[in-house]
Design a protein around this motif. Structure first.
Motif, PDB file in Angstrom:
ATOM      1  N   HIS A  83       0.826  -1.214   0.000  1.00  0.00           N
ATOM      2  CA  HIS A  83       0.000   0.000   0.000  1.00  0.00           C
ATOM      3  C   HIS A  83       0.854   1.255   0.000  1.00  0.00           C
ATOM      4  CE1 HIS A  83      -2.048   3.272   2.310  1.00  0.00           C
ATOM      5  NE2 HIS A  83      -2.959   3.057   1.399  1.00  0.00           N
ATOM      6  N   SER A  84       1.810   1.333   0.929  1.00  0.00           N
ATOM      7  CA  SER A  84       2.619   2.541   1.041  1.00  0.00           C
ATOM      8  C   SER A  84       4.068   2.206   1.341  1.00  0.00           C
ATOM      9  CB  SER A  84       2.055   3.472   2.127  1.00  0.00           C
ATOM     10  OG  SER A  84       2.095   2.851   3.384  1.00  0.00           O
ATOM     11  N   TYR A 113       2.230   6.255  -1.665  1.00  0.00           N
ATOM     12  CA  TYR A 113       1.210   5.210  -1.683  1.00  0.00           C
ATOM     13  C   TYR A 113       0.565   5.062  -3.055  1.00  0.00           C
ATOM     14  CZ  TYR A 113      -2.027   9.160  -0.963  1.00  0.00           C
ATOM     15  OH  TYR A 113      -2.720  10.344  -1.085  1.00  0.00           O
ATOM     16  N   ASP A 147      -5.730   2.967  -1.299  1.00  0.00           N
ATOM     17  CA  ASP A 147      -5.882   3.970  -0.258  1.00  0.00           C
ATOM     18  C   ASP A 147      -7.331   4.455  -0.196  1.00  0.00           C
ATOM     19  OD1 ASP A 147      -4.065   5.810   1.508  1.00  0.00           O
ATOM     20  OD2 ASP A 147      -5.477   7.171   0.529  1.00  0.00           O
TER      21      ASP A 147
END
Length: 190
Positions: free
Chosen positions: A68-69, A87, A92
């Motif tokens: 994700h990040s 991200y 998100d």
């Protein structure tokens, strides 16, 4: 909601001097630095993450374990300047608020040392970061951010760095300004 494409996690930006980016360590000096920056009033006011060392170690490790990040430390002339989270928008909460593309990247940035704010370093770092992310992922059409609309210094820095306004978004914890740094004019949100 759009179908999520299988896309790799966010890349580390490709930066030219005097800028550099690296992954922070989950212990030692890097952890101490991120922890101390997050305790600063000008950062805590908008990040709300004045957490203990242990929680920051877990946060960084968790980001590094997922797709994700990606946490990173951005340095200017060899001196750490900012903590960033890069991200993939599709993974998100921002994905619910605009018609993202599968390769869109987003950024959060915190310049922890208040003595280094207000000198133009933030806008130069943001421009380098956006251009570095577009270089790192040639399929990425735009880099976006969603700073709090009350954070005037951040908004000014994003705009001066070439991010363009694309509306407001209401999250449970803030009202944000969606800002976009497109690769080309055709990549700007309409």
């Amino acid at each position: 909601m759009q179908q999520r494409a299988t896309v790799a996690g966010p890349p580390l930006p490709v930066l030219d001097g005097p800028w550099s980016a690296r992954i922070p360590q989950t212990e030692g000096a890097d952890l101490d630095l991120v922890h101390s920056w997050m305790q600063q009033p000008h950062v805590e006011a908008f990040w709300h993450q004045a957490w203990p060392h242990e929680r920051w170690a877990e946060e960084i490790a968790g980001q590094l374990a997922g797709d994700h990040s990606l946490p990173a430390l951005i340095s200017h002339e060899g001196s750490p300047l900012a903590f960033v989270e890069i991200y993939r928008v599709q993974r998100d909460r921002l994905a619910e608020h605009y018609p993202y593309g599968p390769h869109d990247l987003g950024v959060h940035i915190a310049i922890g040392d208040v003595t280094r704010t207000g000198k133009g370093l933030g806008r130069r770092a943001l421009r380098a970061l956006a251009e570095g992310l577009l270089a790192a992922d040639p399929a990425c059409p735009r880099v976006v951010a969603e700073p709090d609309i009350r954070n005037e210094p951040s908004l000014k820095a994003f705009h001066a760095a070439g991010f363009r306004p694309a509306g407001e978004i209401t999250f449970p914890d803030k009202t944000a300004a969606l800002v976009v740094h497109p690769r080309g004019e055709e990549d700007m949100l309409r």
